[in-house]
Design a protein around this motif. Sequence first.
Motif, PDB file in Angstrom:
ATOM      1  N   TRP A  81       0.833  -1.205   0.000  1.00 24.21           N
ATOM      2  CA  TRP A  81       0.000   0.000   0.000  1.00 24.21           C
ATOM      3  C   TRP A  81       0.863   1.248   0.000  1.00 24.21           C
ATOM      4  CZ3 TRP A  81      -4.837  -1.573  -0.723  1.00 24.21           C
ATOM      5  CH2 TRP A  81      -5.156  -2.876  -0.342  1.00 24.21           C
ATOM      6  N   ARG A  82       0.323   2.290  -0.595  1.00 22.11           N
ATOM      7  CA  ARG A  82       0.998   3.585  -0.579  1.00 22.11           C
ATOM      8  C   ARG A  82      -0.049   4.691  -0.563  1.00 22.11           C
ATOM      9  NH1 ARG A  82       2.319   1.974  -6.377  1.00 22.11           N
ATOM     10  NH2 ARG A  82       1.136   3.384  -7.743  1.00 22.11           N
ATOM     11  N   SER A  83       0.400   5.904  -0.322  1.00 24.47           N
ATOM     12  CA  SER A  83      -0.532   7.029  -0.218  1.00 24.47           C
ATOM     13  C   SER A  83      -0.641   7.814  -1.512  1.00 24.47           C
ATOM     14  CB  SER A  83      -0.075   7.978   0.906  1.00 24.47           C
ATOM     15  OG  SER A  83       1.213   8.485   0.610  1.00 24.47           O
ATOM     16  N   SER A  84      -0.119   7.264  -2.572  1.00 25.21           N
ATOM     17  CA  SER A  84      -0.145   7.958  -3.852  1.00 25.21           C
ATOM     18  C   SER A  84      -0.653   7.010  -4.934  1.00 25.21           C
ATOM     19  CB  SER A  84       1.262   8.453  -4.214  1.00 25.21           C
ATOM     20  OG  SER A  84       1.293   9.004  -5.503  1.00 25.21           O
ATOM     21  N   ILE A  85      -1.721   7.400  -5.623  1.00 24.50           N
ATOM     22  CA  ILE A  85      -2.273   6.545  -6.680  1.00 24.50           C
ATOM     23  C   ILE A  85      -1.272   6.391  -7.809  1.00 24.50           C
ATOM     24  CG2 ILE A  85      -4.055   6.371  -8.465  1.00 24.50           C
ATOM     25  CD1 ILE A  85      -5.925   7.835  -6.553  1.00 24.50           C
ATOM     26  N   GLY A  86      -0.750   7.523  -8.253  1.00 25.75           N
ATOM     27  CA  GLY A  86       0.131   7.479  -9.419  1.00 25.75           C
ATOM     28  C   GLY A  86       1.380   8.285  -9.229  1.00 25.75           C
ATOM     29  N   PHE A  87       1.995   8.644 -10.330  1.00 24.72           N
ATOM     30  CA  PHE A  87       3.240   9.385 -10.325  1.00 24.72           C
ATOM     31  C   PHE A  87       2.949  10.831 -10.706  1.00 24.72           C
ATOM     32  CE2 PHE A  87       3.945   4.981 -10.949  1.00 24.72           C
ATOM     33  CZ  PHE A  87       5.160   4.678 -10.351  1.00 24.72           C
ATOM     34  N   SER A  88       3.786  11.732 -10.257  1.00 20.25           N
ATOM     35  CA  SER A  88       3.502  13.155 -10.472  1.00 20.25           C
ATOM     36  C   SER A  88       3.346  13.479 -11.956  1.00 20.25           C
ATOM     37  CB  SER A  88       4.622  14.006  -9.862  1.00 20.25           C
ATOM     38  OG  SER A  88       5.889  13.662 -10.416  1.00 20.25           O
ATOM     39  N   LYS A  89       4.139  12.830 -12.811  1.00 20.41           N
ATOM     40  CA  LYS A  89       4.028  13.089 -14.246  1.00 20.41           C
ATOM     41  C   LYS A  89       2.671  12.641 -14.778  1.00 20.41           C
ATOM     42  CE  LYS A  89       8.964  12.891 -15.353  1.00 20.41           C
ATOM     43  NZ  LYS A  89      10.019  12.180 -16.137  1.00 20.41           N
ATOM     44  N   ASN A  90       2.097  11.616 -14.174  1.00 15.89           N
ATOM     45  CA  ASN A  90       0.776  11.166 -14.618  1.00 15.89           C
ATOM     46  C   ASN A  90      -0.277  12.245 -14.419  1.00 15.89           C
ATOM     47  OD1 ASN A  90       2.008   8.769 -15.138  1.00 15.89           O
ATOM     48  ND2 ASN A  90       0.865   7.565 -13.656  1.00 15.89           N
ATOM     49  N   GLN A  91      -0.188  12.941 -13.288  1.00 18.72           N
ATOM     50  CA  GLN A  91      -1.152  14.001 -13.037  1.00 18.72           C
ATOM     51  C   GLN A  91      -1.010  15.114 -14.081  1.00 18.72           C
ATOM     52  OE1 GLN A  91       0.306  12.780  -9.534  1.00 18.72           O
ATOM     53  NE2 GLN A  91      -1.201  11.382 -10.374  1.00 18.72           N
ATOM     54  N   LYS A  92       0.232  15.444 -14.428  1.00 17.61           N
ATOM     55  CA  LYS A  92       0.465  16.483 -15.431  1.00 17.61           C
ATOM     56  C   LYS A  92      -0.080  16.076 -16.793  1.00 17.61           C
ATOM     57  CE  LYS A  92       4.638  18.176 -13.104  1.00 17.61           C
ATOM     58  NZ  LYS A  92       6.122  18.332 -13.189  1.00 17.61           N
ATOM     59  N   LEU A  93      -0.055  14.773 -17.069  1.00 10.50           N
ATOM     60  CA  LEU A  93      -0.550  14.271 -18.347  1.00 10.50           C
ATOM     61  C   LEU A  93      -2.048  13.990 -18.327  1.00 10.50           C
ATOM     62  CD1 LEU A  93       2.330  11.766 -19.200  1.00 10.50           C
ATOM     63  CD2 LEU A  93       1.877  13.942 -20.324  1.00 10.50           C
ATOM     64  N   GLY A  94      -2.658  14.102 -17.143  1.00  6.78           N
ATOM     65  CA  GLY A  94      -4.085  13.853 -17.031  1.00  6.78           C
ATOM     66  C   GLY A  94      -4.466  12.391 -17.033  1.00  6.78           C
ATOM     67  N   LEU A  95      -3.518  11.503 -16.711  1.00  7.10           N
ATOM     68  CA  LEU A  95      -3.807  10.073 -16.716  1.00  7.10           C
ATOM     69  C   LEU A  95      -4.571   9.643 -15.470  1.00  7.10           C
ATOM     70  CD1 LEU A  95      -0.441   8.667 -18.103  1.00  7.10           C
ATOM     71  CD2 LEU A  95      -2.586   8.971 -19.323  1.00  7.10           C
ATOM     72  N   ASN A  96      -4.347  10.309 -14.370  1.00  7.23           N
ATOM     73  CA  ASN A  96      -5.116  10.013 -13.161  1.00  7.23           C
ATOM     74  C   ASN A  96      -4.998  11.177 -12.185  1.00  7.23           C
ATOM     75  OD1 ASN A  96      -2.298   8.428 -12.764  1.00  7.23           O
ATOM     76  ND2 ASN A  96      -2.981   9.236 -10.800  1.00  7.23           N
ATOM     77  N   LYS A  97      -5.950  11.263 -11.276  1.00 10.48           N
ATOM     78  CA  LYS A  97      -5.900  12.260 -10.217  1.00 10.48           C
ATOM     79  C   LYS A  97      -5.390  11.602  -8.952  1.00 10.48           C
ATOM     80  CE  LYS A  97      -9.710  15.006 -12.090  1.00 10.48           C
ATOM     81  NZ  LYS A  97     -11.066  15.560 -11.845  1.00 10.48           N
ATOM     82  N   ASP A  98      -4.651  12.355  -8.177  1.00  9.36           N
ATOM     83  CA  ASP A  98      -4.087  11.817  -6.944  1.00  9.36           C
ATOM     84  C   ASP A  98      -4.638  12.617  -5.766  1.00  9.36           C
ATOM     85  OD1 ASP A  98      -2.636  10.617  -5.014  1.00  9.36           O
ATOM     86  OD2 ASP A  98      -0.684  10.915  -5.931  1.00  9.36           O
ATOM     87  N   ASP A  99      -5.555  12.004  -5.033  1.00 10.44           N
ATOM     88  CA  ASP A  99      -6.167  12.709  -3.903  1.00 10.44           C
ATOM     89  C   ASP A  99      -5.555  12.315  -2.568  1.00 10.44           C
ATOM     90  OD1 ASP A  99      -7.071  10.161  -3.623  1.00 10.44           O
ATOM     91  OD2 ASP A  99      -9.200  10.624  -3.857  1.00 10.44           O
TER      92      ASP A  99
END
Length: 758
Positions: free
Chosen positions: A216-234
């Motif tokens: 388990w981790r507290s981050s869904i994806g990677f920071s670059k993914n958010q910039k690319l719109g691949l997923n949101k990290d709440d």
Amino acid sequence: MRDFPIRVLSLFVFFVLFLGCKDSNVENGNLDVLPKVVSSEIIDGVYVVSNELRVATNTALLREVVKTGGELLHEAAGVTLKRSKESPNIRVVLSRGLKLNLEGYRLQVSEDGIVIEVKDKKGVLYAFQTLVQLMTMDETGQISIPCVNIVDYPKYEYRCLDVDVCRHFYSIEDLRRIIKVMSHIKMNKLVLELSDNGGWRVEIKSYPDLTNIGAWRSSIGFSKNQKLGLNKDDGSRYGGYYKQSELRELVRYAKKLNVEIIPKVEVSNHIKAASMAYPFLSCIDRDSLSGKNMEVNHPVCMGNPKVFEFWDAVFTELGHIFDSPYIHVGGGYMPAVYEQLCDKCHSHMEEEHFKTTEELQDHFMADIEKIIYKQGKRLLGWNKVYRYSTNPKSMAMVWESTGAGKLNVLKHHPVIICPHRKYSFQLAQNLKGLPSRRKGVVTLRDVYEFDPNLNEKKRRSASKYVKGVSGIMWTGSSPTFDIACYRMFPRLFAIAESGWTGYGNKDWNNFNARQKNLIPYLEKNEIHFSQLAHKVDFRTISVGKSQFALTLSTDAGAPIRYTLDGAEPTIESTLYTKPIPIKGKRMLKAAAFYPDGSMAKVYGKQIHEHKGLMAKTSFRYMYSSDQGVFRPDVLVDGIRNDFQTIELENMDVTLDLGKVVDVYRINTDWLVRPNRSVFEPRSVRYMVSEDGETYKMIFQEGFPIENKTNSVRSVDCFPGGMKMRYIRVVAKNRRLNPEWHQFPNRYSWLFLDEIVIE
């Protein structure tokens, strides 16, 4: 991305979607089967498939796999297969003396029935998969199979897909879906990456916190993914893991479809998730591990005996889950420097008299190898198996470059070829669609035309050590299974064909037509896929005596417009309809257009006419195909800035101009990109001959100082009208990166542009 709203279908529509509605699966004398069969003889007539077929086998050993084959037929066409010795429609024969590779089969389809002959039971399933692809349905709903004699067997033993479920977690059902498609295209090994920085995904009962904490981790994806719109990290908790019982069931399912699952756990680096659960595994303290960065290196502590106890226990439990003879242990990158190591590692280095961290790392991996073999398993690792392994059964998956493959072969280690520049699915295959975290486009054609064979004139025995190929689905930029599939397909089809049929006699147009026939199969199984790329491909062809022209094409077959004056093309520019003559020097710019009329990316090429156009080329060493352009004519096709590349070896190429001509200039340009391990040669020599036997050296120049800046080294020779037919260019490779480089002693490359003869 494609969406698939189909959920409930009538039986007829279901079969039309699966089989397609056409008269035959034979087009222009070719079978619409992927991967392409080794040999086939097409006979007039068809076998009409009834709703119920009878099957007979000559041994009970085949009953289970024939049952699975029957399930394939039922799913594809609603056919019921029953065992019966009375007038069977399908006869399946096991013949141990059959002269075929294992997994091969002979398939005879006549108007009277079907005969399958195999050397081992795995071939039976592949024969049924071929039958499924050969089935067609006409307008009345009648299903038939063309009459044909097929002899088919795989080129390589290992036809793999590597799927990382650590960076992003996929369900067991997702894995079952991908295994099903793998079997359909005759791929037989799934490397399942179960541990990395992003998460630990397999239940280990002797170390429960690996999944309690490390999964388990507290981050869904990677920071670059958010910039690319691949997923949101709440910031919500993300992860998951597989119970041992779930994996055992998955292994049984895969085995039924001829797919072996090879577990992969990273033992030496990228162990952040494991270290969060058990801090003794790493030299880095837990507080430093708690950040969100999952891509940085987290090396193992190599001086702590408890680390080996840990891996011994993990391998034991993995051995009880997976029946593969191999365990993949990673070991690709171990960049730890002395200052980053803990006191235990420093003490161990002193005790063993190790002078460098590389010696410590190699010693650690050698001890890991001993643990694996003690448990009756074999080691599979990334590139550097040759450095630490003394067991010839240990195998390397070569993802970094083909040069690493050659070094493993020299130590007699088998290799699986999977260079990330061609066989990794991280790079985009189409610019319109999902963005990629990495720059560049690798099209379906790029993947198809890559040659995984390491064979060359100098080492003809090299090919026997190449055991297979593998696609790699690292999932950092694929937070969902649908996105992962979008990146994999249809490129995985090209890897499947290279693994089964091999590289010889490849025909892009034929393959492209066949792969399109599998799209309904993907849609039926709700597997997302990318549309074909609109990247413009430039090729030179002969159009007459000493006359050459340029062809333009895209994977998608889209309309292309171009200019010859360096201007950006528009919808008003010239529409490409026929080859463009190569005359003088000019800048050609071209772009494909999407169905909505918008323009795709513009591609520009400097075209250069010279006396060496399309000269016959021969190489002393096999040029490298995982960087640059993989074609023997790329050095003489009149297209600038398309580079022929070679790693480790010298560039040694001879041109045959076809006749004796007067030459006034020989020019070569060498790309220098130190950050990519691309350097100018140590020296360049030009040798010429009129008869191809007696050569005279007319030029030699050395470049002893390493250029640290991006540039191009142009090497000119002016023979003053000397007569010659053969021109040999020899450039000495530096072979290894210099000590000042960020990756010292890694293999270095030569990048050669057009050999210009004037």
